[in-house]
Each structure stands twice: as structure tokens, then as C-alpha cells.
Design an enzyme around this catalytic site. Sequence first.
Site, PDB file in Angstrom:
ATOM      1  N   CYS A  30      -5.035  -4.688   6.265  1.00 34.19           N
ATOM      2  CA  CYS A  30      -5.684  -5.961   5.963  1.00 34.19           C
ATOM      3  C   CYS A  30      -6.893  -6.164   6.872  1.00 34.19           C
ATOM      4  CB  CYS A  30      -4.701  -7.118   6.127  1.00 34.19           C
ATOM      5  SG  CYS A  30      -5.428  -8.724   5.716  1.00 34.19           S
ATOM      6  N   ASN A  40      -3.466   3.644  -3.425  1.00 31.29           N
ATOM      7  CA  ASN A  40      -3.803   2.244  -3.680  1.00 31.29           C
ATOM      8  C   ASN A  40      -5.317   2.102  -3.613  1.00 31.29           C
ATOM      9  OD1 ASN A  40      -3.936  -0.673  -1.694  1.00 31.29           O
ATOM     10  ND2 ASN A  40      -3.454  -0.714  -3.856  1.00 31.29           N
ATOM     11  N   ARG A  88      -4.822  -6.238  -7.674  1.00 29.08           N
ATOM     12  CA  ARG A  88      -5.454  -7.282  -8.488  1.00 29.08           C
ATOM     13  C   ARG A  88      -5.320  -7.027  -9.984  1.00 29.08           C
ATOM     14  NH1 ARG A  88     -11.193  -6.994  -6.263  1.00 29.08           N
ATOM     15  NH2 ARG A  88     -10.454  -4.938  -5.619  1.00 29.08           N
ATOM     16  N   PRO A 139       1.360  -5.813  -1.985  1.00 29.90           N
ATOM     17  CA  PRO A 139       1.499  -7.102  -1.295  1.00 29.90           C
ATOM     18  C   PRO A 139       0.138  -7.781  -1.243  1.00 29.90           C
ATOM     19  CG  PRO A 139       1.509  -5.287   0.286  1.00 29.90           C
ATOM     20  CD  PRO A 139       1.502  -4.668  -1.077  1.00 29.90           C
ATOM     21  N   MET A 195      -1.643 -11.483  -0.077  1.00 28.71           N
ATOM     22  CA  MET A 195      -1.446 -12.782   0.560  1.00 28.71           C
ATOM     23  C   MET A 195      -1.860 -13.908  -0.380  1.00 28.71           C
ATOM     24  SD  MET A 195      -2.562 -11.998   4.505  1.00 28.71           S
ATOM     25  CE  MET A 195      -2.047 -13.624   5.050  1.00 28.71           C
TER      26      MET A 195
END
Length: 337
Positions: A96, A207, A230, A13, A15
Site C-alpha cells: 500500500c 495482481n 477494482r 483487499p 481499503m
Amino acid sequence: MTDSPSYRFSVAPMMDWTDRHCRSFHRVLSRRALLYSEMVTSAAVLHGDRQWLLGFDAAEYPVALQLGGSDPAELAAAARIGEDFGYREVNLNVGCPSDRVQSGRFGACLMLEPGLVAECMAAIRQAVQVPATVKCRIGVDDQDPEASLFTLVDACAGAGIATFVVHARKAILKGLSPKENRDIPPLDYDLVRRLKRERPGLTIVLNGGIGDLDAAEALLADFDGVMLGRAAYHDPGLLGEVDARIFGEAATVTPEAAVEAYLPYVEARLAEGVSLAAMTRHMLGLFQGRRGARAWRRILTVESVRPGADAGVIIRALAEVAGSGVQAQGLTVGVEA
């Protein structure tokens, strides 16, 4: 509980990036990858435009919903709404590092409150039939990563949570920007390996810093799954090899085939009033490393924002990519005869 999604390969995910148009594009490249929404706060789900925030095309499935928040009752209510929309998983963001997230008491700062995270996860798990999962860091600021990661995971596992996506970096909330937090804190894959080794009954997805499918395949020897962020966004062509290399299926999807498969979606959204640029921005890296890639990016960037831009822009850009002439000639969507 419904059938569990495969965590072997997923796209993180992100943003402002993994919106519905991005996910639809990624789905034509990989049928098997698990895709995630952008993070949506529980308050926004409860009080905002739910169709705008949560709506997605059936072709994107399977899709997981990532929520942000720290109020158990609010998260449970938002999770139920997400499940009703058809999301296959509800994931809580505990990773985050942005200032906006910290001010709202969610994201990576929740690494400091493992008991609260466990309470939130228990509420989500009780509210939905789909899997409830956590995406976290290994710690924040001055925390000892070994203690913080194991404490958080054990607290949530005690609440019945079995799947954890671990970004193998600390988040430095005091002194680093969100962008710097993606690169500067060192990766610690060995700590996450130890977590999997010592908690073998849990599903652990790695991750952070995974740059290509070679690295992803190697890491699958130690983890239940890998999540690329990315790398998958900036070089989406690699997703065309995921089903074959990660899931053992026969076919790969070429960038040219992905463009052709995505065009009907583009046409449908254009008819609804969506701007072409909202969709083509996710395609810019598709031909990375190929002759003509610069022209592909230039045409999509410059022409997609023009008034009345249609799918013909994509076809003209495709014609500039070396070796794509035959495919481009066969695509006539949005082009005058």
C-alpha cells in the site's frame, strides 16, 4: 497447518471497499474465490474493537485477513487473534502506497526493509497454523525492481514463507498519490513471470491491471493464481462466472440470482441496525453493460440512504433491469403485499 486455500482466483483487499458486506455479496457470486479483508493494522487489532474490525459472517468463508504493521511481536499477536476469529490466512501488506501507511512504517515502504519483513513473517508464521503470506510491489521509488523483488521474496522464503501476491508495479512514494500509484507506474508482468520461473517451488499470484476473466484465464498459464481488485469491485457480475471458468465447475451465477441470494443477508443485517446503503453500495456495478443498469444504480444510490430504507429498494431496482421482471416479481422480501 490447516488445509491451504486455493490461490487460483482471489479478490484483492481494498481499503474502504472489501468490508464484510462486500465480501458477503461477492460470496453469493462465487463460492470458490478467496476473499480478503480490508487491511487492518496490528495495533488496531490489539487495542481496538476486535469484533468490529475482524468479525465476519460464516457465509463469507474462506476469508483471508490482511494485516499492516512492522513490529514482529505485535503482528504475531494480531495474527493469533485473527486465526481465532476464523480467518483462513494471514497476509502482510507490503504494497500500500498511502501517506498514512508510510507514516506508520508499513505498506510499500517496507520494500526498503526486506530483512524486517522477513522477521515479521517469521513471527507470524510461528504464531499461527494457517498460511502466512505476503502481498508486495516489485519495488518502490528508485529501487531496481529486479533486485528489490527477488531480495524481498528470497528473504521471506528463507523464513518459511511460500506464497506471494505480487502487484506488478513499482510504488512511487515520492511524487505520486495513492490513486496515481494504481495506474501510472508501468506493469511488469515479465519480471513476475521470471520470479515464478526461477522460484518454481513458490506460489506466485499476480495482481495489478487484470481487467477481466479473459485476461485472468490467459495469465493462469504462467502463474499459480490471479488477484483482481477494482475490476471485480466495479463489475462484480464477472464473479458469477469465476467458479465455472476458473475452477471448472458447471454452473454460473446470474446477477439476478445473486441478488436473490444476497437478500437474506441484507434482511438480517437490517434487523441488526445496519443501514441499507452500507450494503447496496457494493452492488452498484452488478448489471454493468445491461439495459436498465443506470436505473439500478440510481434507485440504489438515491433510495438506500432514505430513513427506513429496506430490502424493497433492491427489489424495485431489480425490476428496472431489462429481462429481470420475472425474477423481481418473485421476490417479496421487505415489500408490502
